[in-house]
Design a protein around this motif. Structure first.
Motif, PDB file in Angstrom:
ATOM      1  N   THR A  13       9.693  -1.309  -5.658  1.00  0.00           N
ATOM      2  CA  THR A  13       8.482  -2.013  -5.228  1.00  0.00           C
ATOM      3  C   THR A  13       7.352  -1.837  -6.231  1.00  0.00           C
ATOM      4  OG1 THR A  13       7.800  -0.173  -3.798  1.00  0.00           O
ATOM      5  CG2 THR A  13       9.077  -1.954  -2.779  1.00  0.00           C
ATOM      6  N   THR A  16       8.153  -4.283  -9.178  1.00  0.00           N
ATOM      7  CA  THR A  16       8.007  -5.707  -8.864  1.00  0.00           C
ATOM      8  C   THR A  16       6.589  -6.043  -8.399  1.00  0.00           C
ATOM      9  OG1 THR A  16       8.825  -5.349  -6.609  1.00  0.00           O
ATOM     10  CG2 THR A  16      10.458  -6.005  -8.280  1.00  0.00           C
ATOM     11  N   TYR A  17       5.706  -5.043  -8.417  1.00  0.00           N
ATOM     12  CA  TYR A  17       4.295  -5.209  -8.039  1.00  0.00           C
ATOM     13  C   TYR A  17       4.142  -5.744  -6.613  1.00  0.00           C
ATOM     14  CZ  TYR A  17       4.295  -4.901 -13.100  1.00  0.00           C
ATOM     15  OH  TYR A  17       4.541  -4.516 -14.390  1.00  0.00           O
ATOM     16  N   ASP A  18       5.040  -5.321  -5.727  1.00  0.00           N
ATOM     17  CA  ASP A  18       5.031  -5.770  -4.337  1.00  0.00           C
ATOM     18  C   ASP A  18       4.286  -4.735  -3.491  1.00  0.00           C
ATOM     19  OD1 ASP A  18       5.522  -6.592  -1.739  1.00  0.00           O
ATOM     20  OD2 ASP A  18       7.655  -7.001  -2.088  1.00  0.00           O
ATOM     21  N   SER A  19       2.974  -4.881  -3.405  1.00  0.00           N
ATOM     22  CA  SER A  19       2.157  -3.877  -2.714  1.00  0.00           C
ATOM     23  C   SER A  19       2.458  -3.815  -1.220  1.00  0.00           C
ATOM     24  CB  SER A  19       0.669  -4.128  -2.946  1.00  0.00           C
ATOM     25  OG  SER A  19       0.299  -5.395  -2.467  1.00  0.00           O
ATOM     26  N   GLU A  20       2.830  -4.941  -0.622  1.00  0.00           N
ATOM     27  CA  GLU A  20       3.176  -4.949   0.807  1.00  0.00           C
ATOM     28  C   GLU A  20       4.406  -4.084   1.053  1.00  0.00           C
ATOM     29  OE1 GLU A  20       1.601  -6.163   3.461  1.00  0.00           O
ATOM     30  OE2 GLU A  20      -0.009  -7.003   2.251  1.00  0.00           O
ATOM     31  N   ALA A  21       5.441  -4.260   0.252  1.00  0.00           N
ATOM     32  CA  ALA A  21       6.661  -3.452   0.393  1.00  0.00           C
ATOM     33  C   ALA A  21       6.411  -2.013  -0.047  1.00  0.00           C
ATOM     34  CB  ALA A  21       7.801  -4.069  -0.412  1.00  0.00           C
ATOM     35  N   TYR A  22       5.555  -1.831  -1.057  1.00  0.00           N
ATOM     36  CA  TYR A  22       5.255  -0.497  -1.578  1.00  0.00           C
ATOM     37  C   TYR A  22       4.691   0.405  -0.474  1.00  0.00           C
ATOM     38  CZ  TYR A  22       3.250   3.063  -4.695  1.00  0.00           C
ATOM     39  OH  TYR A  22       2.929   4.247  -5.322  1.00  0.00           O
ATOM     40  N   GLU A  50      -2.690  -1.931  -5.740  1.00  0.00           N
ATOM     41  CA  GLU A  50      -3.016  -3.283  -6.211  1.00  0.00           C
ATOM     42  C   GLU A  50      -3.926  -3.233  -7.429  1.00  0.00           C
ATOM     43  OE1 GLU A  50      -4.474  -5.257  -2.694  1.00  0.00           O
ATOM     44  OE2 GLU A  50      -2.456  -5.908  -2.126  1.00  0.00           O
ATOM     45  N   ASN A  53      -1.837  -1.902 -10.383  1.00  0.00           N
ATOM     46  CA  ASN A  53      -0.923  -2.943 -10.862  1.00  0.00           C
ATOM     47  C   ASN A  53      -1.655  -3.978 -11.707  1.00  0.00           C
ATOM     48  OD1 ASN A  53       1.303  -1.795  -9.619  1.00  0.00           O
ATOM     49  ND2 ASN A  53       1.211  -3.132  -7.826  1.00  0.00           N
TER      50      ASN A  53
END
Length: 107
Positions: A13, A16-22, A50, A53
């Motif tokens: 996560t 992939t810069y996926d802050s929601e999943a992180y 965020e 990133n």
């Protein structure tokens, strides 16, 4: 390198810069210490990741992972848009109920 599922998700996560999943990797009351600042709870952690990133576009390459009881240490090469990239950092993890309850990032 074979990593526990939580640590694999943490790395994926981030990369992939996926802050929601992180933030799903963390407990509700988790605490993160990084760059001399403390971020408490999922809202602050999400804002922190965020911002990081956006500023650094960092990618994490795991080098070593050790876990004992409720603590883990991930050593990883971090590359991105920051001076001195790449750099090796240690991610000191406090684990609770299958999630990250604390994170302290050190060199």
């Amino acid at each position: 390198m074979k990593l526990p599922e939580l640590i694999t998700r943490f790395v994926d996560t981030q990369n992939t810069y996926d802050s929601e999943a992180y933030i799903t990797c963390y407990t509700e009351t988790a605490i993160v210490h990084d760059e001399g600042k403390t971020h408490t709870g999922k809202e602050e952690i999400k804002a922190w990741i965020e911002d990081a990133n956006e500023r650094y576009r960092s990618v994490m390459k795991p080098l070593q992972y050790e876990e004992s009881d409720s603590k883990g240490v991930l050593k990883a090469e971090i590359s991105g848009t920051f001076p001195g990239s790449p750099i090796v950092l240690k991610f000191h993890l406090g684990l609770k109920d299958g999630l990250i309850d604390s994170l302290n990032v050190t060199e």
